[in-house]
Design an enzyme around this catalytic site. Structure first.
Site, PDB file in Angstrom:
ATOM      1  CG  ASP A  30      -1.768   1.245   1.348  1.00  0.00           C
ATOM      2  OD1 ASP A  30      -2.368   1.634   0.327  1.00  0.00           O
ATOM      3  OD2 ASP A  30      -1.854   1.856   2.427  1.00  0.00           O
ATOM      4  CB  SER A  31       0.229   4.814  -0.481  1.00  0.00           C
ATOM      5  OG  SER A  31      -0.821   4.922   0.460  1.00  0.00           O
ATOM      6  CB  CYS A  66      -3.275   0.757  -2.430  1.00  0.00           C
ATOM      7  SG  CYS A  66      -3.322   2.505  -2.840  1.00  0.00           S
ATOM      8  CD  GLU A  94       1.062   6.409   5.890  1.00  0.00           C
ATOM      9  OE1 GLU A  94       2.108   5.808   5.864  1.00  0.00           O
ATOM     10  OE2 GLU A  94      -0.024   5.854   5.640  1.00  0.00           O
ATOM     11  CB  CYS A 115      -9.183   5.130   0.957  1.00  0.00           C
ATOM     12  SG  CYS A 115      -7.484   5.416   1.540  1.00  0.00           S
ATOM     13  CG  HIS A 134      -4.497   5.112   4.593  1.00  0.00           C
ATOM     14  ND1 HIS A 134      -4.032   4.582   3.412  1.00  0.00           N
ATOM     15  CD2 HIS A 134      -3.391   5.543   5.277  1.00  0.00           C
ATOM     16  CE1 HIS A 134      -2.702   4.701   3.367  1.00  0.00           C
ATOM     17  NE2 HIS A 134      -2.296   5.267   4.476  1.00  0.00           N
TER      18      HIS A 134
HETATM   19  N1  DGL Z   1      -4.718   3.389   1.016  1.00  0.00           N
HETATM   20  C1  DGL Z   1      -4.828   3.852  -0.295  1.00  0.00           C
HETATM   21  C2  DGL Z   1      -6.148   3.560  -0.955  1.00  0.00           C
HETATM   22  O1  DGL Z   1      -6.746   2.568  -0.635  1.00  0.00           O
HETATM   23  C3  DGL Z   1      -4.162   5.119  -0.713  1.00  0.00           C
HETATM   24  C4  DGL Z   1      -4.255   6.304   0.151  1.00  0.00           C
HETATM   25  C5  DGL Z   1      -3.286   7.337  -0.385  1.00  0.00           C
HETATM   26  O2  DGL Z   1      -2.089   7.044  -0.351  1.00  0.00           O
HETATM   27  O3  DGL Z   1      -3.731   8.379  -0.863  1.00  0.00           O
HETATM   28  O4  DGL Z   1      -6.580   4.287  -1.820  1.00  0.00           O
END
Ligand code: DGL
Length: 270
Positions: A17-18, A80, A159, A191, A193
């Site tokens: 993931d990011s 992600c 984050e 997302c 996150h």
């Molecule tokens: N967790 C990621 C997603 O599901 C990316 C969040 C990000 O880095 O902007 O989109």
């Protein structure tokens, strides 16, 4: 559940993931495949992806995939939504024959769950502007009203790890207020996150709104894909490895709060 005998080889599942968001998917994969060796790569030095250009997202996704391929992953999970939306097709082309599972906003389960036909989708700007998201909407969204809510800043704030910070709560309120005004009864966390702040999002939307994420559906898909695969590295299973090019202590703390199983944090070159 019997544990893996020390002599047996274990299937390696590579997940990226990011940043820390994909840990929400990793936890579900561990519940579904407790004997698999999990290798997680967090590209925190380059997060958030959601506000980057498609070229950047492609380049970073390819770097993460290359790392996990070299680490011997039998299957790749793009944990992600943004990277899936922009990069999963090129990744599949580039790594033909390597099973790759992605994550998409759960529009279909949201339609099944909604009673009033009004659905909210909280996701990054990158996910919502993608052609892949538009196709998902066309395939499933015709019978309902879907209100897309881009949430710039939210993944970045998560984050940072201070999940009850007043600024983070204000950001959540700003992104949830339009969905409340639209009278949605179901909201997709599009997302990986966002499940970290599901409690705070629920408080902003009200208790009657159903929140959905796709972590368990993705884990079930990974289990289907690995059925019958032979591990290609003949080594016994090890502790889940969490590689990050961000702050290792931050990863240790968030993963410790979130995962509920032991793991090893390692440094990933930025
Ligand atoms: N967790 C990621 C997603 O599901 C990316 C969040 C990000 O880095 O902007 O989109």
């Amino acid at each position: 559940m019997p544990s893996t005998p020390a002599s047996a080889t274990a299937l390696r599942v590579g997940v990226f993931d990011s940043g820390v968001g994909g840990l929400s998917v990793l936890r579900a994969i561990h519940e579904t495949l407790p004997q698999a060796t999990l290798i997680y790569a967090a590209d925190s030095a380059h997060a958030p992806y959601g506000e980057r250009s498609d070229d950047d997202i492609l380049r970073r996704s390819e770097a993460m995939a290359a790392f996990l391929h070299a680490a011997g992953a039998d299957v790749l999970v793009v944990a992600c939504n943004t990277a899936t939306a922009i990069a999963i097709e090129p990744l599949r082309l580039h790594h033909a024959g390597w099973p790759i599972v992605g994550v998409e906003p759960g529009i279909k389960p949201a339609i099944a769950a909604s009673r009033n036909g009004r659905i909210g989708v909280m996701a990054t700007t990158g996910t919502l502007r993608s052609a892949r998201y538009q196709r998902l909407l066309q395939a499933h969204g015709a019978r309902v009203q879907v209100f897309a809510q881009p949430c710039p800043g939210l993944a970045h704030a998560i984050e940072q790890g201070r999940l009850d910070d007043p600024e983070l709560l204000a950001l959540i309120e700003r992104h949830c207020a339009p969905l409340r005004a639209h009278g949605v009864d179901t909201v997709v966390l599009g997302c990986t996150h966002y499940p970290f702040v599901a409690r705070q999002i629920q408080a902003a939307l009200g208790p009657e709104v159903l929140l959905l994420d796709t972590a368990h559906a993705v884990a079930r898909q990974v289990a289907r894909v690995v059925e019958g695969l032979q591990p290609h590295v003949s080594a016994p299973g090890t502790l889940p490895q969490l590689w990050t090019n961000g702050d290792p202590q931050q990863m240790q703390r968030l993963a410790g709060q979130w995962l509920g199983f032991p793991f090893l944090v390692q440094r990933l070159p930025a």
